[in-house]
Scaffold this motif. Structure first.
Motif, PDB file in Angstrom:
ATOM      1  N   THR A   1       0.516  -0.920  -0.275  1.00 28.20           N
ATOM      2  CA  THR A   1      -0.067   0.100   0.154  1.00 28.20           C
ATOM      3  C   THR A   1       1.115   1.206   0.009  1.00 28.20           C
ATOM      4  N   LYS A   2       2.207   0.852  -0.148  1.00 25.41           N
ATOM      5  CA  LYS A   2       2.792   2.161   0.401  1.00 25.41           C
ATOM      6  C   LYS A   2       4.455   1.739   0.232  1.00 25.41           C
ATOM      7  N   ASP A   3       5.199   1.885   0.213  1.00 29.79           N
ATOM      8  CA  ASP A   3       6.592   2.161  -0.490  1.00 29.79           C
ATOM      9  C   ASP A   3       7.894   2.989  -0.525  1.00 29.79           C
ATOM     10  N   ALA A   4       8.200   2.647  -0.517  1.00 29.50           N
ATOM     11  CA  ALA A   4       9.761   4.536  -0.718  1.00 29.50           C
ATOM     12  C   ALA A   4      11.709   4.211  -0.381  1.00 29.50           C
ATOM     13  N   TYR A   5      11.799   4.555  -0.985  1.00 33.71           N
ATOM     14  CA  TYR A   5      13.486   4.066  -0.153  1.00 33.71           C
ATOM     15  C   TYR A   5      14.258   5.322   0.504  1.00 33.71           C
ATOM     16  N   VAL A   6      14.558   5.728   1.255  1.00 30.36           N
ATOM     17  CA  VAL A   6      15.496   6.770   1.763  1.00 30.36           C
ATOM     18  C   VAL A   6      16.814   6.648   1.474  1.00 30.36           C
ATOM     19  N   PHE A   7      17.879   8.023   1.564  1.00 32.50           N
ATOM     20  CA  PHE A   7      18.581   8.420   0.938  1.00 32.50           C
ATOM     21  C   PHE A   7      19.595   9.274   2.097  1.00 32.50           C
ATOM     22  N   ALA A   8      21.261   8.497   2.728  1.00 35.82           N
ATOM     23  CA  ALA A   8      21.382   9.429   2.628  1.00 35.82           C
ATOM     24  C   ALA A   8      22.061  10.760   2.967  1.00 35.82           C
ATOM     25  N   ASN A   9      22.219  10.940   1.398  1.00 38.69           N
ATOM     26  CA  ASN A   9      23.221  11.608   0.663  1.00 38.69           C
ATOM     27  C   ASN A   9      21.901  12.821   0.919  1.00 38.69           C
ATOM     28  N   ALA A  10      20.305  12.485   0.761  1.00 39.44           N
ATOM     29  CA  ALA A  10      20.037  13.409   0.068  1.00 39.44           C
ATOM     30  C   ALA A  10      18.348  13.658   1.689  1.00 39.44           C
ATOM     31  N   ALA A  11      19.051  13.415   2.912  1.00 39.21           N
ATOM     32  CA  ALA A  11      18.554  12.938   4.157  1.00 39.21           C
ATOM     33  C   ALA A  11      17.446  13.807   4.651  1.00 39.21           C
ATOM     34  N   ASN A  12      16.618  15.379   3.848  1.00 39.14           N
ATOM     35  CA  ASN A  12      15.560  15.704   4.057  1.00 39.14           C
ATOM     36  C   ASN A  12      14.788  15.184   2.905  1.00 39.14           C
ATOM     37  N   THR A  13      14.677  14.294   2.131  1.00 37.02           N
ATOM     38  CA  THR A  13      14.172  14.385   0.168  1.00 37.02           C
ATOM     39  C   THR A  13      13.696  13.118   0.914  1.00 37.02           C
ATOM     40  N   ASN A  14      12.518  13.263  -0.060  1.00 40.88           N
ATOM     41  CA  ASN A  14      10.941  12.090   0.203  1.00 40.88           C
ATOM     42  C   ASN A  14      11.608  11.283  -1.361  1.00 40.88           C
ATOM     43  N   PHE A  15      11.481  10.266  -1.469  1.00 39.75           N
ATOM     44  CA  PHE A  15      11.297   9.171  -3.122  1.00 39.75           C
ATOM     45  C   PHE A  15      10.332   8.278  -3.135  1.00 39.75           C
ATOM     46  N   GLY A  16       9.122   8.640  -2.595  1.00 40.64           N
ATOM     47  CA  GLY A  16       8.199   7.675  -2.331  1.00 40.64           C
ATOM     48  C   GLY A  16       7.180   7.771  -4.188  1.00 40.64           C
ATOM     49  N   SER A  17       7.977   9.331  -5.223  1.00 40.31           N
ATOM     50  CA  SER A  17       7.244   8.739  -6.636  1.00 40.31           C
ATOM     51  C   SER A  17       7.747   8.461  -7.058  1.00 40.31           C
ATOM     52  N   GLU A  18       9.250   7.420  -6.711  1.00 46.17           N
ATOM     53  CA  GLU A  18       9.502   6.813  -7.986  1.00 46.17           C
ATOM     54  C   GLU A  18       9.355   5.829  -7.868  1.00 46.17           C
ATOM     55  N   GLN A  19       9.519   5.319  -9.265  1.00 44.25           N
ATOM     56  CA  GLN A  19       9.093   3.671 -10.123  1.00 44.25           C
ATOM     57  C   GLN A  19      10.159   2.794  -9.728  1.00 44.25           C
ATOM     58  N   ILE A  20      11.213   3.391  -8.592  1.00 42.56           N
ATOM     59  CA  ILE A  20      12.086   1.865  -8.359  1.00 42.56           C
ATOM     60  C   ILE A  20      12.367   2.879  -6.439  1.00 42.56           C
ATOM     61  N   ASN A  21      12.856   1.367  -5.730  1.00 45.61           N
ATOM     62  CA  ASN A  21      12.927   1.335  -4.889  1.00 45.61           C
ATOM     63  C   ASN A  21      14.767   0.360  -4.284  1.00 45.61           C
ATOM     64  N   LEU A  22      15.444   1.792  -3.630  1.00 44.53           N
ATOM     65  CA  LEU A  22      17.251   1.784  -4.300  1.00 44.53           C
ATOM     66  C   LEU A  22      17.417   0.883  -2.874  1.00 44.53           C
ATOM     67  N   LEU A  23      18.997   0.603  -3.423  1.00 47.72           N
ATOM     68  CA  LEU A  23      18.972  -0.358  -2.348  1.00 47.72           C
ATOM     69  C   LEU A  23      21.091   0.220  -2.216  1.00 47.72           C
ATOM     70  N   LYS A  24      21.711   0.504  -1.221  1.00 46.74           N
ATOM     71  CA  LYS A  24      23.579   0.182  -1.405  1.00 46.74           C
ATOM     72  C   LYS A  24      23.489   0.809   0.200  1.00 46.74           C
ATOM     73  N   ARG A  25      25.195   0.328  -0.030  1.00 45.61           N
ATOM     74  CA  ARG A  25      25.532   0.351   1.025  1.00 45.61           C
ATOM     75  C   ARG A  25      26.935   0.220   0.727  1.00 45.61           C
ATOM     76  N   GLN A  26      27.585   1.730   2.009  1.00 46.92           N
ATOM     77  CA  GLN A  26      28.981   1.606   1.475  1.00 46.92           C
ATOM     78  C   GLN A  26      29.270   2.192   2.219  1.00 46.92           C
ATOM     79  N   GLY A  27      29.851   1.174   3.376  1.00 48.13           N
ATOM     80  CA  GLY A  27      30.083   1.958   4.717  1.00 48.13           C
ATOM     81  C   GLY A  27      29.504   2.796   5.432  1.00 48.13           C
ATOM     82  N   SER A  28      29.677   3.779   5.987  1.00 49.05           N
ATOM     83  CA  SER A  28      29.502   5.064   6.889  1.00 49.05           C
ATOM     84  C   SER A  28      29.321   6.041   5.810  1.00 49.05           C
ATOM     85  N   THR A  29      29.072   5.275   4.204  1.00 48.77           N
ATOM     86  CA  THR A  29      28.753   7.030   3.931  1.00 48.77           C
ATOM     87  C   THR A  29      27.506   7.167   3.449  1.00 48.77           C
ATOM     88  N   GLN A  30      27.470   9.151   2.903  1.00 50.55           N
ATOM     89  CA  GLN A  30      26.361   9.140   2.566  1.00 50.55           C
ATOM     90  C   GLN A  30      25.556   8.594   1.370  1.00 50.55           C
TER      91      GLN A  30
END
Length: 243
Positions: free
Chosen positions: A29-58
């Protein structure tokens, strides 16, 4: 007496064993990804949800998926399967080793049900439930298991675990939040920088949850009559023996 007992046993077995397993498919019913490098940006309207790990980076990204469970019956959930459609994000690269690497992902359930009300169009890195810096998640997120995908992992993947079923059985507000992260770290700044992705509900190929519940059906009238007659007959035979 033996024949009568046989009839009673048959009636009991018909009630006990002819239960049915119902499978119900729920769309996210709802989904979204969150992105450390855009910490206050919402991505709920995107066609894809993203996944990444790069240590403790943004560059870290995690994805949140919400399901409405109100359409399920009261019977316990015996099995649950999360279906994800992995697609090419076209973000980053994989070298030859990366294409043959098994990337590990981990699914979490949000145990604090007071946080299930997050909004698809308002969730961000800074306000996401149980989110912490880097790839970590807080204590209110419980692991439901891991799975691995080779390279970009493009295609449909079904995840099922007893922990997922237990998590859904423990729900009391008819809302379930699942959190997905990638555990496998980026190897360096310039190698295997790929960002994994799965389709969001906006793409019409979003996450699905298949729920199985076992229900014991109401016995057919003929079964009830047979069972009643058998029990009455057994009682009569016992009375005759005592007499």
């Amino acid at each position: 007496m033996k024949t009568l007992s046989t009839f009673v046993m048959a009636a009991l077995l018909s009630v006990a064993f002819f239960s049915n397993a119902d499978a119900i498919m729920l769309n996210a019913t709802k989904d979204a990804y969150v992105f450390a490098n855009a910490a206050n940006t919402n991505f709920g309207s995107e066609q894809i949800n993203l996944l990444k790990r790069q240590g403790s980076t943004q560059h870290n990204r995690k994805s949140y998926i919400g399901f409405d469970l109100s359409g399920l019956g009261p019977a316990p959930i015996t099995a649950a399967t999360l279906t994800l459609n992995f697609v090419d994000s076209n973000l980053g690269t994989l070298n030859s080793d990366g294409l043959n690497t098994a990337f590990e992902f981990e699914l979490f359930g949000l145990m604090d049900q007071t946080l299930d009300g997050w909004g698809e169009n308002s969730i961000t890195w800074n306000n996401a439930p149980a989110n912490m810096s880097g790839y970590s998640l807080g204590a209110s997120a419980v692991s439901l298991g891991t799975f691995s995908l080779l390279g970009k992992g493009i295609g449909t993947y079904d995840f099922s675990s007893l922990l997922l079923a237990d998590f859904l059985n423990a729900d009391t507000n008819n809302l379930a939040t699942l959190i997905l992260r990638r555990n496998t770290d980026q190897t360096s700044a310039n190698v295997n920088t790929y960002v994994h992705a799965f389709a969001s509900l906006e793409s019409q190929a979003g996450a699905k949850l298949t729920i199985e519940q076992i229900h014991a059906p109401i016995p057919e009238p003929s079964t009830v009559i047979l069972l009643g007659a058998g029990l009455a007959g057994l009682g009569f035979m016992r009375w005759r023996r005592k007499s």
